[in-house]
Design an enzyme around this catalytic site. Structure first.
Site, PDB file in Angstrom:
ATOM      1  CG  HIS A  20      -3.761   2.428   5.704  1.00 21.80           C
ATOM      2  ND1 HIS A  20      -5.200   2.299   6.325  1.00 21.80           N
ATOM      3  CD2 HIS A  20      -3.744   2.353   4.296  1.00 21.80           C
ATOM      4  CE1 HIS A  20      -5.626   1.798   5.098  1.00 21.80           C
ATOM      5  NE2 HIS A  20      -4.977   1.696   4.028  1.00 21.80           N
ATOM      6  CG  HIS A  58      -8.231   4.406   4.264  1.00 22.77           C
ATOM      7  ND1 HIS A  58      -6.998   5.165   4.337  1.00 22.77           N
ATOM      8  CD2 HIS A  58      -8.481   3.708   3.363  1.00 22.77           C
ATOM      9  CE1 HIS A  58      -6.302   4.522   3.180  1.00 22.77           C
ATOM     10  NE2 HIS A  58      -7.094   3.740   2.753  1.00 22.77           N
ATOM     11  CG  ASP A  89      -2.198   0.506   0.802  1.00 24.84           C
ATOM     12  OD1 ASP A  89      -2.165   1.375  -0.093  1.00 24.84           O
ATOM     13  OD2 ASP A  89      -3.128   0.567   1.638  1.00 24.84           O
ATOM     14  CD  GLU A  98      -3.160   4.913   1.878  1.00 26.96           C
ATOM     15  OE1 GLU A  98      -4.033   5.354   1.207  1.00 26.96           O
ATOM     16  OE2 GLU A  98      -2.578   3.908   1.934  1.00 26.96           O
ATOM     17  CG  HIS A 112      -2.549   3.539  -3.125  1.00 25.03           C
ATOM     18  ND1 HIS A 112      -2.921   3.923  -1.850  1.00 25.03           N
ATOM     19  CD2 HIS A 112      -2.329   4.646  -3.893  1.00 25.03           C
ATOM     20  CE1 HIS A 112      -3.366   5.190  -2.030  1.00 25.03           C
ATOM     21  NE2 HIS A 112      -3.170   5.688  -2.938  1.00 25.03           N
TER      22      HIS A 112
END
Length: 264
Positions: free
Chosen positions: A104, A116, A8, A10, A60
């Site tokens: 994240h 999130h 991902d 973040e 992502h």
């Protein structure tokens, strides 16, 4: 040895702002480079540890964030959006482990960078069988369905704490200390890449590896939306899919993959 790497954005070093995460924004190209180089460091560590095959998934957004020309030639790459029922193409029971890189914390986590779960635009939070769950837990369960353990997770300090809580025995690496949704105490990316190689090597060489994450059914997934119109747009049959209140929907199934496909 064979390893699957889901990446991902973040939780990658040097990233804290929305403008770094969205295609077309001025800071996105620099962030893509950070993402690609950090991914390469993980691939290098796996190959050095004896990996015979490495599959890396861009997890992502659009699934097309790496800079292809800069990617390490020793891995294969899943790029482009995939449906949840095939979230990890190429993964099967022959893999020795999986790694979640640049992840994240789940939605609603205090002072976490870009917290999130699945989307920051529509959902406040998810619960599975009554417990809050984020992408770390969801992905570990999907990977666990293939009999594969998650060996390693990287991201900010809140991400690492969540991983340690969800995945007993997992090795974590902190890329930054979160100070809020768009702020962090950063390590230099070059330092992170060096330390990440060492941490990944330690995780995959360990004789005491975690077990695959499993959760027995039946399953109930509850989604808390940001706005009532998002809940309005869903279809409900009153049995497998129900409207709980203005902002909440609930989905049930005996099959975890089918449940997520129905809800997502």
């Amino acid at each position: 040895m064979k390893f699957y790497v889901s990446v991902d954005m973040e939780g990658i070093s040097g990233i804290a702002l929305r403008e770094q995460l969205v295609r077309g924004e001025p800071l996105y190209e620099e962030a893509r480079r950070l993402l690609t180089l950090e991914t390469n460091a993980v691939t290098e560590a796996l190959l050095a540890a004896g990996a015979t095959r490495v599959i890396v998934k861009d997890a992502h957004g659009s699934g097309f964030n790496f800079i292809p020309e800069l990617l390490h030639p020793g891995a294969e790459y899943v790029m482009g959006a995939t449906r949840v029922e095939n979230r990890f193409p190429g993964l099967d029971e022959t893999f020795d482990g999986a790694l979640l890189i640049g992840y994240h914390a789940m939605g609603g986590t205090s002072q976490a960078v870009r917290d999130h779960t699945m989307t920051s635009q529509g959902w406040q939070s998810l619960r599975l069988n009554g417990r809050p769950i984020g992408e770390i837990g969801l992905d570990a369960l999907l990977i666990g369905l293939r009999g594969v353990p998650v060996l390693f997770v990287s991201g900010d300090d809140k991400t690492c704490a969540e991983a340690a809580s969800e995945l007993p025995g997992v090795v974590t690496y902190e890329t930054k200390a979160a100070l809020g949704r768009h702020a962090a105490l950063m390590k230099a990316p070059q330092r992170v890449r060096e330390e990440l190689r060492e941490a990944v090597s330690r995780a995959v060489r360990s004789a005491d590896r975690p077990k695959p994450l499993r959760l027995a059914g039946p399953y109930e997934l509850t989604i808390r939306f940001l706005h009532t119109e998002q809940a309005d747009a869903r279809r409900y049959d009153g049995v497998r899919a129900k409207r709980i209140d203005g902002l909440t929907a609930s989905y049930v199934s005996d099959d975890l993959t089918a449940l997520l496909a129905m809800a997502f």
